[in-house]
Design an enzyme around this catalytic site. Sequence first.
Site, PDB file in Angstrom:
ATOM      1  N   GLY A  49     -14.234 -20.279  31.320  1.00 17.27           N
ATOM      2  CA  GLY A  49     -14.486 -19.751  32.648  1.00 17.27           C
ATOM      3  C   GLY A  49     -15.960 -19.602  32.920  1.00 17.27           C
ATOM      4  O   GLY A  49     -16.771 -19.675  32.002  1.00 17.27           O
ATOM      5  N   GLY A 103     -19.871 -14.504  33.107  1.00 20.99           N
ATOM      6  CA  GLY A 103     -19.706 -13.166  33.662  1.00 20.99           C
ATOM      7  C   GLY A 103     -18.324 -12.826  34.164  1.00 20.99           C
ATOM      8  O   GLY A 103     -18.136 -11.845  34.865  1.00 20.99           O
ATOM      9  N   THR A 104     -17.334 -13.616  33.793  1.00 21.86           N
ATOM     10  CA  THR A 104     -15.991 -13.328  34.287  1.00 21.86           C
ATOM     11  C   THR A 104     -15.195 -12.465  33.327  1.00 21.86           C
ATOM     12  O   THR A 104     -14.046 -12.150  33.592  1.00 21.86           O
ATOM     13  CB  THR A 104     -15.212 -14.625  34.532  1.00 21.86           C
ATOM     14  OG1 THR A 104     -15.418 -15.491  33.424  1.00 21.86           O
ATOM     15  CG2 THR A 104     -15.682 -15.302  35.795  1.00 21.86           C
ATOM     16  N   GLY A 105     -15.805 -12.109  32.207  1.00 26.01           N
ATOM     17  CA  GLY A 105     -15.122 -11.180  31.309  1.00 26.01           C
ATOM     18  C   GLY A 105     -14.470 -11.832  30.107  1.00 26.01           C
ATOM     19  O   GLY A 105     -13.528 -11.271  29.547  1.00 26.01           O
ATOM     20  N   LYS A 106     -14.960 -12.975  29.679  1.00 28.77           N
ATOM     21  CA  LYS A 106     -14.363 -13.640  28.517  1.00 28.77           C
ATOM     22  C   LYS A 106     -14.588 -12.830  27.244  1.00 28.77           C
ATOM     23  O   LYS A 106     -13.650 -12.570  26.493  1.00 28.77           O
ATOM     24  CB  LYS A 106     -14.953 -15.050  28.355  1.00 28.77           C
ATOM     25  CG  LYS A 106     -14.677 -15.939  29.545  1.00 28.77           C
ATOM     26  CD  LYS A 106     -15.264 -17.321  29.358  1.00 28.77           C
ATOM     27  CE  LYS A 106     -16.768 -17.339  29.345  1.00 28.77           C
ATOM     28  NZ  LYS A 106     -17.373 -16.909  30.613  1.00 28.77           N
ATOM     29  N   THR A 107     -15.818 -12.418  27.049  1.00 27.99           N
ATOM     30  CA  THR A 107     -16.126 -11.616  25.871  1.00 27.99           C
ATOM     31  C   THR A 107     -15.337 -10.314  25.918  1.00 27.99           C
ATOM     32  O   THR A 107     -14.769  -9.868  24.923  1.00 27.99           O
ATOM     33  CB  THR A 107     -17.630 -11.324  25.825  1.00 27.99           C
ATOM     34  OG1 THR A 107     -18.334 -12.554  26.012  1.00 27.99           O
ATOM     35  CG2 THR A 107     -18.034 -10.728  24.515  1.00 27.99           C
ATOM     36  N   HIS A 166     -33.501 -18.468  64.857  1.00 23.95           N
ATOM     37  CA  HIS A 166     -32.773 -19.268  63.877  1.00 23.95           C
ATOM     38  C   HIS A 166     -31.473 -18.577  63.465  1.00 23.95           C
ATOM     39  O   HIS A 166     -30.386 -19.160  63.520  1.00 23.95           O
ATOM     40  CB  HIS A 166     -33.691 -19.500  62.659  1.00 23.95           C
ATOM     41  CG  HIS A 166     -33.099 -20.342  61.590  1.00 23.95           C
ATOM     42  ND1 HIS A 166     -33.427 -21.662  61.422  1.00 23.95           N
ATOM     43  CD2 HIS A 166     -32.186 -20.061  60.630  1.00 23.95           C
ATOM     44  CE1 HIS A 166     -32.754 -22.154  60.393  1.00 23.95           C
ATOM     45  NE2 HIS A 166     -31.992 -21.192  59.895  1.00 23.95           N
ATOM     46  N   GLU A 167     -31.585 -17.320  63.077  1.00 23.53           N
ATOM     47  CA  GLU A 167     -30.388 -16.608  62.610  1.00 23.53           C
ATOM     48  C   GLU A 167     -29.416 -16.364  63.752  1.00 23.53           C
ATOM     49  O   GLU A 167     -28.201 -16.449  63.562  1.00 23.53           O
ATOM     50  CB  GLU A 167     -30.771 -15.288  61.934  1.00 23.53           C
ATOM     51  CG  GLU A 167     -31.605 -15.439  60.671  1.00 23.53           C
ATOM     52  CD  GLU A 167     -30.982 -16.358  59.631  1.00 23.53           C
ATOM     53  OE1 GLU A 167     -29.735 -16.440  59.558  1.00 23.53           O
ATOM     54  OE2 GLU A 167     -31.742 -17.016  58.891  1.00 23.53           O
ATOM     55  N   HIS A 196     -27.385 -19.487  64.109  1.00 22.74           N
ATOM     56  CA  HIS A 196     -26.300 -19.557  63.122  1.00 22.74           C
ATOM     57  C   HIS A 196     -25.148 -18.652  63.540  1.00 22.74           C
ATOM     58  O   HIS A 196     -23.984 -19.043  63.552  1.00 22.74           O
ATOM     59  CB  HIS A 196     -26.794 -19.050  61.758  1.00 22.74           C
ATOM     60  CG  HIS A 196     -27.602 -20.035  60.971  1.00 22.74           C
ATOM     61  ND1 HIS A 196     -27.192 -21.318  60.733  1.00 22.74           N
ATOM     62  CD2 HIS A 196     -28.783 -19.900  60.324  1.00 22.74           C
ATOM     63  CE1 HIS A 196     -28.093 -21.947  59.983  1.00 22.74           C
ATOM     64  NE2 HIS A 196     -29.082 -21.099  59.728  1.00 22.74           N
TER      65      HIS A 196
END
Length: 624
Positions: A215, A218-222, A436-437, A440
Amino acid sequence: MPTLRTPPSGQPPRPRGPAAPGSRPSGLTWYLLAGLLVLAAGQAWFMKPPGRAVTYSEFKRYLRADQVAEVIVGPESLQGTLKQAEAGTTAFTTARIEDPKLVDELDARCVKYTGEVTNRWLTDALGWVFPVLLLVGFWSFFLKRMSGGPEGGVMSFARSKAKLFAEDDVTISFADVAGVDEAEQELREIVEFLRTPGKYTSLGGKIPKGVLLVGPPGTGKTLLARAVAGEAKVPFFSLSGSEFVEMFVGVGAARVRDLFTQAEAKAPCIIFIDELDALGRTRVQNPMGSHEEREQTLNQLLAEMDGFDARKAIIIMAATNRPEVLDPALLRPGRFDRQVLVDKPDIKGREAVLRIHTRGVVLAPEVDIAVVAARTAGFAGADLANLVNEAALLAARGNKTAVDQRDFDEAADRLIAGLEKKRVMSPREREIVAYHEAGHALVATLVPSLDPVHKISIVQRGFGALGYTMQLPLEDRYLLQRGDLINQLAVLLGGRTAEELALGDISTGAQNDLQRATDMARSMVTEWGMSDAVGAISYSDRRQSPFLEAGPGSDRGPYAEETARLIDGEVKRLMTQAHEQARVLLMTHRDALERVTRRLLVIEVMEGAELRALLAESVPPSHA
Ligand code: ADP
Ligand code: MG
Ligand code: ZN
């Protein structure tokens, strides 16, 4: 992204060894010193010449005066007794001098003489045993020192760095992980194996050996791997792939061997190899041979995985965010044949992760975690943990008693667009950015079926981001239709188009928009088969990690020059169309563009609701 987090917990403080450098000398040194003293004293006592020291000429004088009663001739000295006591003693000693006539003289004077039957073992012993002893002593002392400490010192680099987390050390459980329900489901089975291995093996089944967690970072594998150990209440050996690949050739392989020996003694247990890709990259024929060490380590790992007793409940878990670079041999049956996908959480998952991480945080009553979750699409678990921490820090900086919604908003803003920059823009620049913003935002609101605008900001953040328009998806999307994509193209070009319309000129601020729009248009044509002229063919030759962002540079697939021209034409057509769409929308709502821009210049940050109100006020009759 700012990283103000404290380092992840879980690494227990390392106890220092008793002989760590800098501590007092060990007992061995004291013994050595004492021994040395005793020996020196002994030598002094035994070696002390008995009697008065006289010079050789004096001795000769005594001899000629017939005063010598007896002489013991030693190799280096003569010891003897005089007939009459002189200076209170009859005994005397003199250094021996090469004197070939001595025996004749002794005979002539009828002196009793004899050679010395020396017992020289002590001197000899002192001569060589002692230095050897000393050497051995220092040797073992330094060995002890260097290998002091649980980390293993210089001398034990070959030993595994695996730290054993004792059973109660792993306090992580599945309750600490959220948003990865499918992975959790699969791992519950592994927990079951570890808890009652007999239940499965008695029926002839084999416990799975290797589980690979795959994955994005930072998705929590460890975290999940540790949770498995915590749930199963088994020892957890963890090592990072990069730790295997360091220092000298052969060390990595020795470490692998050692790790498995240690683990086998502790079964049932879990061996966790983090960042497997550091170790398990595809082996290549390399003329320079520079990867030999890694390959040796990898081979050893494969051998150990095949070699250990499958009936022993040892589960080898590994994690990677680059499964595509792994050596295929690792994924064969009997090795990491189970693969568990640990993906980024969806909106519900994000909410659950946020709830876990806000457990210890004082929240203001109005904080709505669900809203925070909605704002943070694309965040991985670690990002969400970071967000909570950041919000708490912000609240603390503002001397608040609780973390409120504004802190979460600001933390999210920071994480999304980088930290606020102190540099001020010129009024002209601000105006450009505001137009510009607003462009958008208006296009995003005017095109159908897109995510509503959540926030517009012209507050400068980080490098490159002078402002932003944030859209809040109503739901997580896994599929986009051609219509959605064309609308998105128009939104991306909306900023530049607004500049054109209002200022008659364009700035460099649109560069990133253009790039993203072009990439998207190209993907539509070459990957997703969304161009009628090119047809439903994928011309993409990209083989990239499914989790990492695509690298720069567009590698064109193997297609003819003619096809290339066709593709370029189609990309251009899509872009022109989108530009035209944005232009028409903004022309029709020219007054809305003006109002939104003016308002933005005043308040800098505008909520989506206000934008829609401004737009509603100024719908021109032509639109109806
Ligand atoms: P990975 O190994 O996949 O890169 P980690 O397990 O190291 O990610 O995650 C880092 C931190 O982020 C964890 O210690 C935890 O605090 C948080 N985290 C990540 N994923 C989750 C999750 N699914 N649930 C709860 N917290 C998570
Ligand atoms: Mg990790
Ligand atoms: Zn833009």
